[in-house]
Scaffold this motif. Structure first.
Motif, PDB file in Angstrom:
ATOM      1  N   GLN A   1      28.847 -17.933 -32.218  1.00  0.00           N
ATOM      2  CA  GLN A   1      27.909 -19.105 -31.242  1.00  0.00           C
ATOM      3  C   GLN A   1      26.596 -18.552 -30.637  1.00  0.00           C
ATOM      4  O   GLN A   1      25.814 -19.269 -30.340  1.00  0.00           O
TER       5      GLN A   1
ATOM      6  N   PHE B   1      25.024 -24.285 -33.371  1.00  0.00           N
ATOM      7  CA  PHE B   1      23.825 -24.353 -32.854  1.00  0.00           C
ATOM      8  C   PHE B   1      23.166 -25.729 -32.999  1.00  0.00           C
ATOM      9  O   PHE B   1      22.959 -26.194 -33.953  1.00  0.00           O
TER      10      PHE B   1
ATOM     11  N   GLU C   1      16.268 -19.039 -29.088  1.00  0.00           N
ATOM     12  CA  GLU C   1      16.966 -20.355 -29.173  1.00  0.00           C
ATOM     13  C   GLU C   1      18.686 -20.251 -29.100  1.00  0.00           C
ATOM     14  O   GLU C   1      19.605 -20.799 -28.560  1.00  0.00           O
ATOM     15  N   THR C   2      19.042 -19.395 -30.335  1.00  0.00           N
ATOM     16  CA  THR C   2      20.601 -19.250 -30.803  1.00  0.00           C
ATOM     17  C   THR C   2      21.166 -18.500 -29.325  1.00  0.00           C
ATOM     18  O   THR C   2      22.190 -18.752 -29.037  1.00  0.00           O
TER      19      THR C   2
ATOM     20  N   ALA D   1      19.829 -18.375 -26.199  1.00  0.00           N
ATOM     21  CA  ALA D   1      19.802 -19.084 -24.889  1.00  0.00           C
ATOM     22  C   ALA D   1      20.822 -20.147 -24.887  1.00  0.00           C
ATOM     23  O   ALA D   1      21.559 -20.266 -23.879  1.00  0.00           O
ATOM     24  N   GLU D   2      21.045 -20.839 -26.088  1.00  0.00           N
ATOM     25  CA  GLU D   2      22.024 -21.502 -26.116  1.00  0.00           C
ATOM     26  C   GLU D   2      23.605 -21.277 -25.825  1.00  0.00           C
ATOM     27  O   GLU D   2      24.233 -21.723 -25.054  1.00  0.00           O
ATOM     28  N   GLN D   3      23.836 -20.008 -26.237  1.00  0.00           N
ATOM     29  CA  GLN D   3      25.223 -19.496 -25.917  1.00  0.00           C
ATOM     30  C   GLN D   3      25.015 -19.055 -24.369  1.00  0.00           C
ATOM     31  O   GLN D   3      26.179 -18.934 -23.684  1.00  0.00           O
ATOM     32  N   LEU D   4      23.951 -18.603 -23.916  1.00  0.00           N
ATOM     33  CA  LEU D   4      24.071 -18.301 -22.469  1.00  0.00           C
ATOM     34  C   LEU D   4      24.241 -19.624 -21.560  1.00  0.00           C
ATOM     35  O   LEU D   4      24.906 -19.412 -20.487  1.00  0.00           O
ATOM     36  N   LEU D   5      24.154 -20.743 -21.868  1.00  0.00           N
ATOM     37  CA  LEU D   5      24.408 -22.010 -21.475  1.00  0.00           C
ATOM     38  C   LEU D   5      25.860 -22.547 -21.452  1.00  0.00           C
ATOM     39  O   LEU D   5      26.401 -23.497 -20.915  1.00  0.00           O
ATOM     40  N   TYR D   6      26.702 -21.819 -22.553  1.00  0.00           N
ATOM     41  CA  TYR D   6      28.111 -22.357 -22.605  1.00  0.00           C
ATOM     42  C   TYR D   6      28.958 -21.911 -21.685  1.00  0.00           C
ATOM     43  O   TYR D   6      29.209 -20.773 -20.942  1.00  0.00           O
ATOM     44  N   GLU D   7      29.571 -23.087 -21.184  1.00  0.00           N
ATOM     45  CA  GLU D   7      30.664 -23.017 -20.173  1.00  0.00           C
ATOM     46  C   GLU D   7      30.295 -22.315 -18.648  1.00  0.00           C
ATOM     47  O   GLU D   7      31.060 -21.509 -18.458  1.00  0.00           O
TER      48      GLU D   7
END
Lengths: 455, 106
Positions: free
Chosen positions: A215, A221, A262-263, A265-271
């Protein structure tokens, strides 16, 4: 002290890509392989398996994986850290030893982390004045305590650090935070003070980036996903950690996927919840302090992380039986697919009512029409709809009622609206619903135990 | 003024936290972050998810990632294994968020 260490993520959950950890240790150099196997309800499944057979209760993928990678990790000196020990880390370790014997590998040290299982201590804990109230609802655990399937404390990195200090090649834990698996080798290798909360948070955030496997390397993504190369052989993330707390997220060059601002940062926002308060047993990490820099060539630097002292509590994850559920699906086609699906739903509900069956919940959804986005979906004119999957699910305390519901799906094919298909695989059967109970417990009431085993 | 969709300037990721869903929205550039910071108010997001989010909405800013994080309470039909919903973990709610239409200055 090493100048840097490379920690590879091998599994994002139990059921993830089976070959990923093999690629991580064969396609390039890494020092550690970390694997998360435990979702919130996994422990209850494992507990049931252990109740049936005292030698079970762990992720049985692990011995199978070890059979494939043990010679390589032994040769390269790669250490493995996993929470796949579930409710039976000792049995898991013994199964890995069996594999080692089969492969003629000796001198293997496996450490297990125990003490997270508090299922048999609930009365004692309640007596000490700790109520284990549900963190979400505030409810008392007392009415549920005899129905508990599992109850485990989330340990952090420190028991794993102790295991590594004892010389373990493989560390198998029960319930441990996903982030602790990645933070631990940094503390161990760089001699970090576990009261240095910026460093604890740097390692914790690296752990958050690694904990869901691919992820962070292009999987799931929502940016330009079509630009992600070679999904078929996607590379899982690797954290290159440095003594000052800087971490570079990367992947093996030969594998697919991509690592970009982006990939990651997106995981950093997960849950996550409040980004300033990411609470683990090791620290409270501040996600709003993270600096990310895309270095190009699938390398993203994570640095300047700030953190705060850990709380006085461990999180408890308990589970209990909460009735049964079943799901039925039927596919209706043009003309009038949606009208037919709605009519079938109405007929079914009328039959359930006539049978006097009661449920806690009946949910009807129209898959392919608007089941995920509801009112936000574009509701097409009926004539433009090719097909709709009618999905009806029920949940209730009465197993017989849920089972009877399962017998009412197939009859709709011959006794309801036309042009219907998609009923295969037999009648939907009741499956047990396991509900989740999050709580807090003072750290003083639970002591992790690290045991080294050797052949 | 011109109309755009959120998906033109941002990406996102969503997941579950018990019965709540988290929806992260990440702008592609600084200008995009200024827009989402201004437009994606708690009220706007609550209205957007009407019928899906049955509880309160919390909003957090992460300027370092050009991102906002929203917590949508009472959204997943009980959450975890209790939920009967097709998207029981709210995995597709980030995409649902990106459907939002915005009016911005040209």
């Amino acid at each position: 002290m090493k100048e840097k260490i490379r920690i590879a993520s091998g599994q994002g959950f139990w059921g993830d890509l089976i070959d990923a950890p093999v690629w991580q240790v064969t396609e390039g150099d890494v020092d550690y392989l970390v694997m998360d196997y435990l979702a919130e309800v996994t422990m209850s499944i494992l507990q049931k398996q252990k109740n049936k057979n005292p030698d079970f209760g762990y992720a049985r993928d692990i011995p199978q994986l070890m059979e494939r990678i043990l010679p390589t990790i032994k040769e390269k000196g790669i250490k493995v850290i996993t929470n796949g020990g579930g409710v039976n880390p000792v049995a898991c370790a013994n199964a890995v030893f069996d594999v080692a014997k089969k492969l003629n590998i000796s001198g293997l040290k496996i450490a297990v982390v125990l003490g997270d299982d508090i299922k048999d201590r609930i009365d004692e804990i309640l007596e000490s004045g700790v109520e284990l109230n549900n963190m979400e609802t505030g409810e008392s655990i007392r009415p549920y305590k005899d129905k508990l399937l599992s109850a485990n404390v989330y340990f952090g990195a420190m028991p794993i650090v102790e295991a590594l200090q004892k010389g373990a090649d493989i560390v198998i834990t029960g319930r441990t935070t996903d982030t602790g698996l990645t933070l631990a080798p940094m503390i161990y290798e760089f001699g970090w003070d576990n009261k240095n909360y910026d460093l604890m948070s740097a390692g914790t955030i690296a752990g958050h980036i690694l904990e869901c496997g691919a992820q962070s390397t292009g999987g799931n993504f929502l940016g330009d996903w079509q630009s992600v190369p070679n999904f078929a052989k996607i590379g899982f993330p690797i954290a290159e950690a440095f003594p000052n707390g800087d971490v570079i997220i990367t992947k093996h060059e030969s594998l697919g996927g991509m690592v970009t601002f982006e990939t990651v940062a997106e995981q950093l926002l997960y849950e996550i919840g409040d980004p300033k308060e990411y609470i683990t047993p090791d620290c409270v990490a501040d996600f709003s302090s993270i600096k990310l820099e895309d270095l190009g060539n699938n390398r993203v630097k994570v640095y300047d992380v700030k953190g705060f002292p850990e709380t006085e509590f461990y999180k408890v994850s308990a589970s209990y039986e909460s009735g049964y559920s079943a799901v039925g699906n039927l596919t209706y086609t043009w003309p009038g697919a949606l009208t037919k699906a709605k009519a079938a739903d109405k007929i079914l509900r009328e039959r359930l009512k006539n049978l006097g069956l009661e449920f806690d919940e009946i949910l009807t959804e129209f898959v392919g029409y608007d089941s995920c986005h509801r009112n936000l979906a574009v509701h097409l004119d009926e004539d433009l709809i090719n097909e709709v999957v009618l999905k009806i699910a029920v949940r209730g305390k009465d197993k017989a009622a849920v089972a009877r519901f399962g017998k009412e799906i197939a009859p709709l094919i011959l006794t309801g609206p036309p042009s219907v298909t998609g009923f295969a695989g037999g009648r939907p059967r009741p499956s047990e619903v396991v509900a989740y109970w999050p709580a807090l417990i003072p750290k003083t009431l639970v002591e992790p135990e690290v045991k080294l085993m050797e052949i | 003024m011109k109309k755009i969709r959120l998906i033109d300037i941002a990406h996102g990721r969503s997941g579950d936290k018990g019965d709540a869903a988290n929806v992260g929205v990440l702008a592609y550039d600084d200008k995009g972050y200024e827009i989402i910071k201004k437009e994606l108010t708690v009220e706007r997001v609550k209205k957007h998810f009407e019928g899906i989010c049955l509880g309160e909405v919390e909003r957090y800013e992460l300027p370092n990632l050009r991102a906002l994080n929203f917590i949508l309470h009472n959204t997943l039909g009980g959450g975890g294994t209790v939920s009967l919903k097709h998207d029981a973990q709210g995995k597709t709610l980030a995409a649902a968020m990106l459907r939002m239409e915005l009016e911005i200055e040209e």
